[in-house]
Design a protein around this motif. Structure first.
Motif, PDB file in Angstrom:
ATOM      1  N   ARG B 388     -22.057   9.557 -13.064  1.00 20.35           N
ATOM      2  CA  ARG B 388     -22.475   8.693 -11.948  1.00 20.35           C
ATOM      3  C   ARG B 388     -23.813   9.184 -11.380  1.00 20.35           C
ATOM      4  O   ARG B 388     -24.699   8.385 -11.090  1.00 20.35           O
ATOM      5  N   ALA B 389     -23.948  10.497 -11.270  1.00 18.54           N
ATOM      6  CA  ALA B 389     -25.197  11.058 -10.741  1.00 18.54           C
ATOM      7  C   ALA B 389     -26.382  10.650 -11.605  1.00 18.54           C
ATOM      8  O   ALA B 389     -27.495  10.478 -11.122  1.00 18.54           O
ATOM      9  N   LEU B 390     -26.144  10.523 -12.901  1.00 20.65           N
ATOM     10  CA  LEU B 390     -27.214  10.161 -13.827  1.00 20.65           C
ATOM     11  C   LEU B 390     -27.428   8.649 -13.872  1.00 20.65           C
ATOM     12  O   LEU B 390     -28.304   8.169 -14.586  1.00 20.65           O
ATOM     13  N   GLY B 391     -26.601   7.902 -13.155  1.00 17.48           N
ATOM     14  CA  GLY B 391     -26.729   6.446 -13.178  1.00 17.48           C
ATOM     15  C   GLY B 391     -26.206   5.826 -14.468  1.00 17.48           C
ATOM     16  O   GLY B 391     -26.525   4.683 -14.792  1.00 17.48           O
ATOM     17  N   THR B 392     -25.371   6.542 -15.173  1.00 15.57           N
ATOM     18  CA  THR B 392     -24.817   6.037 -16.430  1.00 15.57           C
ATOM     19  C   THR B 392     -23.878   4.860 -16.163  1.00 15.57           C
ATOM     20  O   THR B 392     -23.039   4.931 -15.263  1.00 15.57           O
ATOM     21  N   THR B 393     -24.016   3.798 -16.951  1.00 14.95           N
ATOM     22  CA  THR B 393     -23.097   2.666 -16.790  1.00 14.95           C
ATOM     23  C   THR B 393     -22.429   2.291 -18.098  1.00 14.95           C
ATOM     24  O   THR B 393     -21.551   1.433 -18.125  1.00 14.95           O
ATOM     25  N   GLN B 394     -22.841   2.916 -19.185  1.00 19.24           N
ATOM     26  CA  GLN B 394     -22.230   2.644 -20.487  1.00 19.24           C
ATOM     27  C   GLN B 394     -21.904   3.971 -21.153  1.00 19.24           C
ATOM     28  O   GLN B 394     -22.683   4.914 -21.046  1.00 19.24           O
ATOM     29  N   VAL B 395     -20.770   4.029 -21.840  1.00 17.44           N
ATOM     30  CA  VAL B 395     -20.476   5.221 -22.641  1.00 17.44           C
ATOM     31  C   VAL B 395     -19.909   4.773 -23.973  1.00 17.44           C
ATOM     32  O   VAL B 395     -19.304   3.699 -24.074  1.00 17.44           O
ATOM     33  N   LYS B 396     -20.110   5.583 -24.998  1.00 17.76           N
ATOM     34  CA  LYS B 396     -19.433   5.324 -26.267  1.00 17.76           C
ATOM     35  C   LYS B 396     -18.037   5.929 -26.167  1.00 17.76           C
ATOM     36  O   LYS B 396     -17.900   7.121 -25.859  1.00 17.76           O
ATOM     37  N   PRO B 397     -17.011   5.106 -26.433  1.00 16.26           N
ATOM     38  CA  PRO B 397     -15.645   5.626 -26.311  1.00 16.26           C
ATOM     39  C   PRO B 397     -15.449   6.934 -27.085  1.00 16.26           C
ATOM     40  O   PRO B 397     -14.885   7.889 -26.562  1.00 16.26           O
ATOM     41  N   LEU B 398     -15.974   6.972 -28.310  1.00 12.94           N
ATOM     42  CA  LEU B 398     -15.817   8.158 -29.155  1.00 12.94           C
ATOM     43  C   LEU B 398     -16.387   9.396 -28.475  1.00 12.94           C
ATOM     44  O   LEU B 398     -15.782  10.473 -28.489  1.00 12.94           O
ATOM     45  N   VAL B 399     -17.536   9.231 -27.856  1.00 17.48           N
ATOM     46  CA  VAL B 399     -18.199  10.362 -27.208  1.00 17.48           C
ATOM     47  C   VAL B 399     -17.384  10.832 -26.007  1.00 17.48           C
ATOM     48  O   VAL B 399     -17.170  12.025 -25.801  1.00 17.48           O
ATOM     49  N   MET B 400     -16.895   9.862 -25.246  1.00 15.11           N
ATOM     50  CA  MET B 400     -16.117  10.213 -24.051  1.00 15.11           C
ATOM     51  C   MET B 400     -14.820  10.931 -24.437  1.00 15.11           C
ATOM     52  O   MET B 400     -14.436  11.919 -23.804  1.00 15.11           O
ATOM     53  N   VAL B 401     -14.151  10.423 -25.474  1.00 12.17           N
ATOM     54  CA  VAL B 401     -12.900  11.048 -25.924  1.00 12.17           C
ATOM     55  C   VAL B 401     -13.170  12.489 -26.342  1.00 12.17           C
ATOM     56  O   VAL B 401     -12.475  13.426 -25.927  1.00 12.17           O
ATOM     57  N   GLY B 402     -14.216  12.682 -27.157  1.00 12.71           N
ATOM     58  CA  GLY B 402     -14.538  14.024 -27.646  1.00 12.71           C
ATOM     59  C   GLY B 402     -14.932  14.953 -26.510  1.00 12.71           C
ATOM     60  O   GLY B 402     -14.513  16.118 -26.468  1.00 12.71           O
ATOM     61  N   LEU B 403     -15.691  14.422 -25.568  1.00 10.28           N
ATOM     62  CA  LEU B 403     -16.145  15.236 -24.439  1.00 10.28           C
ATOM     63  C   LEU B 403     -14.962  15.741 -23.613  1.00 10.28           C
ATOM     64  O   LEU B 403     -14.886  16.924 -23.269  1.00 10.28           O
ATOM     65  N   MET B 404     -14.039  14.838 -23.309  1.00  6.64           N
ATOM     66  CA  MET B 404     -12.897  15.257 -22.498  1.00  6.64           C
ATOM     67  C   MET B 404     -12.017  16.266 -23.247  1.00  6.64           C
ATOM     68  O   MET B 404     -11.431  17.154 -22.637  1.00  6.64           O
ATOM     69  N   ASN B 405     -11.943  16.118 -24.573  1.00  7.53           N
ATOM     70  CA  ASN B 405     -11.214  17.132 -25.346  1.00  7.53           C
ATOM     71  C   ASN B 405     -11.898  18.490 -25.222  1.00  7.53           C
ATOM     72  O   ASN B 405     -11.247  19.511 -25.007  1.00  7.53           O
ATOM     73  N   GLN B 406     -13.224  18.472 -25.350  1.00  7.82           N
ATOM     74  CA  GLN B 406     -13.953  19.737 -25.304  1.00  7.82           C
ATOM     75  C   GLN B 406     -13.893  20.385 -23.930  1.00  7.82           C
ATOM     76  O   GLN B 406     -13.877  21.608 -23.815  1.00  7.82           O
ATOM     77  N   LEU B 407     -13.882  19.568 -22.906  1.00  5.97           N
ATOM     78  CA  LEU B 407     -13.855  20.125 -21.553  1.00  5.97           C
ATOM     79  C   LEU B 407     -12.437  20.516 -21.137  1.00  5.97           C
ATOM     80  O   LEU B 407     -12.232  21.070 -20.068  1.00  5.97           O
ATOM     81  N   GLY B 408     -11.472  20.218 -21.983  1.00  7.88           N
ATOM     82  CA  GLY B 408     -10.123  20.733 -21.745  1.00  7.88           C
ATOM     83  C   GLY B 408      -9.181  19.809 -21.000  1.00  7.88           C
ATOM     84  O   GLY B 408      -8.128  20.232 -20.550  1.00  7.88           O
ATOM     85  N   GLN B 409      -9.556  18.522 -20.880  1.00  8.09           N
ATOM     86  CA  GLN B 409      -8.644  17.601 -20.192  1.00  8.09           C
ATOM     87  C   GLN B 409      -8.646  16.253 -20.906  1.00  8.09           C
ATOM     88  O   GLN B 409      -9.105  15.248 -20.339  1.00  8.09           O
TER      89      GLN B 409
END
Lengths: 383, 495
Positions: B388-409
């Motif tokens: 949100r701080a970066l003003g992001t309004t679109q994400v790739k589902p694959l990237v978001m899934v992988g990111l949350m796995n890496q961050l541990g949640q």
């Protein structure tokens, strides 16, 4: 199909493989290594170390008993689940010991309360605020009190007064050294973040190329743990978390898969530690067991006593330790669960005391203060 | 933290660049009850439980057909929970066609899961009511399902979309009802396959088994009944007994899912009708008779019996305390101040679980407005506030899934029905912190120096940026580095 032809392939890492086991490490000055593998979800002791010699067993277990026919006969009463091939081999070499009808002091059926008791070493949930594995750091011989930690977050058993680091392999690109240095400055005035960051950067330096291992499967986790425990300046105490033991339905296939993973992890630890295996003790334990009877969905519900395991070069193994309560309904806890007849606290304290050459009464008092008057179980590990 | 910073960060999901700073923070929060969208555009394309269940049913039909042709079938419930390659399900000997079908079903489920994670993220990034979105996340974690077994992977996110979002501003009892009837919950906690031993089907199976000299193969599963009492409503150690759990499990029999598992068994169980994924009450598997739960007798009454139990526990004082404690912990700190717990609990009881009334009581609680940050953000909160701080309004589902796995949640995958912990001890780990720094650098690189962190900081944390952070940002060697530092600054790690 068309509905998703335009949806990006979400290759969730290990998505169907449930969660990757996580590890946490602590360091102490002793040649001895100790690994605690926690089975979260209440592992079915009766399905792992089966009481095939009990006349009630086959009837109570129905289909779930079928796999055990191919299991390794441990003695006149017990057989080991066939998925645990390495476990069986270690048993044959006298390096594996199983304890049965064993339980923590917890007598209810909530996973989360049960795990809290198992990890804190208290008499009841949330009565003790730190973990027994953390308190163990206070009684093992240490040169410097500084402990190394490895795993994204620290499980309850390792939380407490002694610093413990955590490490788990990351698939994110490593941050640049300049940013890391500036973050160090940024956190200078923030006590909590400063401490966490100090541990994180120290562990990062230690872990080095270990990030190669993705740690996503049980064998890789065992191998990774071995590599972090093996060096002279490495960790001496490790904890590995495994989940997926809550087999309410379809237990036959699921438990076999779980045990195959656990067995591979134990095998990888032994292989990875090589000659150090003789100085290593691995404890496998769960928060409580499961019902004796199979439920309506090919699984078992929350129960009481389960089985615990010890592996390692110094284990006085090749035997099953059990004061067998029997499986007749009248012999069961509340008419449904395997009755606890051996205290897990005394079992853990006894094994750890002999392994690290600590006075057993002192170990008992430090690790399980609520059970301090109970004698630790001796003779589990060669002194 | 200023009141505006608290409203934006502790109550909301973090500020977005260019947005007005709330002049009246409390009113800004309450006004969101009117602007919240239960079904925003971001969710329009997301899979529904009906679509996911239809695919599952199709896969199961396929397996059945193959089995009839004599092809070995892997057990669909045998998802290896311990992980990856070392613990494969016991399908080594299964035929290629069967494996292929299973692989396809898994991919479908993962696609559905990813699409829903993407939709949830977009809703959190772009929605007009971030405080209410936070409550959606709170309740989805309270009523946690975990995307572990194949039948739940694709459905997990639909529970949030279909049972939580429509009721987040309604009554707790209605949300509870929607959750316990949702296919994701019925399948995750095994309710869908729980059969009353004395139900018509249970008796038939027993008789047939007796004729063949075998043991009965269907019966109760008390998993959901226990977790409803322990986790969803009353809370652990609040006085109910094992006998209450078993009685409740008997009352719950018959609550199941249509269409998943078709064929003669489903016809006999009464679950063959309806569209796959629909809630059905199947009288053929319901345990007959009155039930006594916590001293209260519930007369025989089919579906209404368990319904009556749910209605009672939804407004039970123990439930009020349980929910109030969790809410207070979420907004006032890891150790919930007892006075606030009492106040929220009283609001719960007085309003019979009217959620907006309860949220207002939270907003009015001084304990939720203390200036020092009271919470260490979990990985989801940190990621959403960073994006949100970066003003992001679109994400790739694959990237978001992988990111949350890496961050541990990993999203909707806590591994246990208790959901993710809401205390710092579970998230403030050394390695977890390092990963946020790694992720922050990657976010900042992608922003390509288009954002000036020095002007962004006071928008994110109005009148609340520390001198140390400001100095760090000012001294950074590049705009990108300054942005990365802002994303991992102490102000960003806590709320």
């Amino acid at each position: 199909m068309d509905r998703r032809s335009f949806i990006a392939r979400a290759g969730a890492v290990g998505l169907l493989g449930s969660f990757a086991p996580r590890m946490a490490f602590a360091r102490a000055a002793t040649p001895k290594r100790f690994v605690f593998v926690i089975q979260r979800g209440a592992a079915d002791g009766l399905g792992i170390v089966a009481a095939i010699g009990d006349p009630m067993f086959a009837g109570a277990r129905g289909d779930l008993a079928a796999d055990l026919a191919a299991g390794t006969k441990l003695d006149a009463m017990f057989a080991l689940h066939p998925a645990m091939a390495t476990g069986a081999a270690l048993y044959g070499q006298g390096q594996a010991l199983f304890a049965h009808a064993i339980a923590s002091p917890y007598r209810d059926r909530s996973h989360f309360d049960g795990q809290n008791v198992l990890e804190t070493g208290g008499a009841g949930p949330y009565q003790v605020r730190d973990g027994w594995l953390n308190r163990l750091l206070g009684v093992v011989p240490t040169d410097d009190a500084k402990a190394i930690a490895v795993a994204a977050t620290i499980p309850m058993a390792l939380r407490g007064r002694h610093d413990v680091a955590s490490y788990a392999p990351s698939a994110l690109p490593a941050a640049s050294d300049d940013l890391l240095a500036r973050v160090t400055q940024l956190y200078q005035g923030d006590a909590q973040l400063h401490a966490l960051w100090g541990e994180a950067t120290a562990t990062r330096a230690l872990a080095g190329d270990l990030t190669q291992d993705d740690g996503r499967n049980a064998a890789a986790t065992g191998a990774l743990a071995a590599r972090l425990l093996a060096p002279d300046n490495g960790a001496r105490i490790a904890m590995i978390e495994t989940g997926g033991w809550d087999t309410h339905a379809g237990q036959r296939g699921r438990l076999a898969a779980q045990l195959k993973g656990l067995d591979a992890m134990i095998g990888a630890l032994r292989t990875g530690l090589g000659p150090l295996w003789s100085d290593t003790l691995v404890l496998v334990a769960t928060e409580f067991g499961r019902t004796v009877a199979v439920n309506g969905t090919g699984g078992t519900d929350h129960g009481q006593a389960s089985a615990a395991m010890l592996f390692g070069g110094g284990v006085r193994g090749g035997r099953v330790l059990a004061d067998w309560p029997g499986l007749k309904t009248a012999d069961l806890y509340e008419g449904r669960d395997l009755k606890p007849t051996t205290q897990l606290d005394a079992f853990i304290a006894g094994a750890v005391a002999d392994h690290f050459a600590i006075d057993p009464a002192r170990a008992m008092a430090a690790l399980f203060p609520a059970s301090a008057k109970v004698a630790a179980i001796g003779g589990l590990v060669r002194v | 933290m200023s009141e505006a910073a608290i409203a934006l960060n502790r109550f909301g999901l973090g500020a977005r660049p260019g947005e007005a700073i709330p002049a009246r923070p409390k009113a800004w929060l309450v006004d969101q009850f009117a602007s919240y969208q239960p079904r925003p555009a971001a969710l329009a394309e997301a899979p529904t439980s009906a679509a996911v269940a239809a695919d599952l049913a199709e896969y199961q039909d396929q397996r059945r057909a193959m089995r009839q042709q004599g092809i070995a079938a892997p057990d669909p419930t045998a998802a290896p929970a311990m992980a990856g390659g070392a613990a494969k399900p016991a399908d080594a000997g299964a035929d290629d066609a069967m494996k292929q079908a299973r692989r396809f079903a898994r991919r479908e489920a993962r696609d559905d899961y990813g699409a829903l994670v993407g939709a949830r993220t977009i809703a959190a990034l772009t929605g007009p009511a971030p405080f209410v979105e936070r409550m959606v996340h709170f309740w989805a974690n309270h009523f946690a399902v975990s995307a572990d077994k194949l039948t739940v992977v694709g459905l997990a996110g639909t529970l949030e979309m279909e049972a939580i979002r429509p009721h987040v501003l309604g009554h707790f009892a209605d949300m509870l009802n929607a959750v316990e009837r949702h296919p994701a919950m019925l399948l995750y906690l095994d309710q869908a396959v729980s059969v009353g031993p004395d139900s018509p089907l249970g008796q038939r199976v027993t008789q047939r088994a007796a004729q063949n000299g075998m043991t009965r193969k269907v019966g109760l599963n008390e998993n959901l009944a226990r977790e409803i009492l322990e986790l969803h409503t009353l809370g652990v150690r609040t006085g109910y007994t094992q006998a209450d759990v078993t009685e409740f499990a008997r009352a719950m029999t018959g609550w199941t899912v249509a269409g998943i598992g078709r064929g003669p068994g489903a016809r006999a169980a009464g679950t063959a009708g309806g569209q796959p994924g629909d809630f059905v009450f199947a009288p053929a598997i319901h345990e007959p008779g009155a039930r006594t739960i916590m001293g209260r007798t519930y007369p025989a009454g089919g579906e209404a019996q368990a319904q009556a139990v749910l209605t009672d526990v939804a407004i039970h004082p123990a439930t009020a305390t349980h929910i109030a404690t969790k809410l207070t912990r979420h907004f006032a700190g890891d150790t919930p101040p007892p006075a606030m717990v009492d106040r929220i609990s009283a609001a719960f009881l007085a309003s019979k679980g009217d959620l907006p009334t309860i949220y207002r009581a939270i907003i009015e609680s001084p304990e939720a407005w203390v200036e020092t940050p009271v919470k260490f953000k979990n990985p989801w909160e940190w990621t959403i506030s960073s994006l949100r701080a970066l003003g992001t309004t679109q994400v790739k589902p694959l990237v978001m899934v992988g990111l949350m796995n890496q961050l541990g949640q990993p999203v909707w995958k806590p591994g246990q029905p208790v959901g993710y912990d809401d205390i710092a001890g579970s998230w403030a780990g050394p390695d977890a912190l390092l990963r946020r720094v790694e992720a922050a650098e990657r976010f900042a690189t992608r922003a390509e120096g288009t954002i000036d962190a020095r002007t962004l900081a006071p928008q994110l944390f109005p009148a609340s940026v520390s001198a140390a952070t400001a100095q760090s940002l000012a001294r950074a060697e590049s705009p990108g580095q300054a942005l990365a530092l802002l994303l991992v600054a102490p102000e960003m790690m806590r709320r």
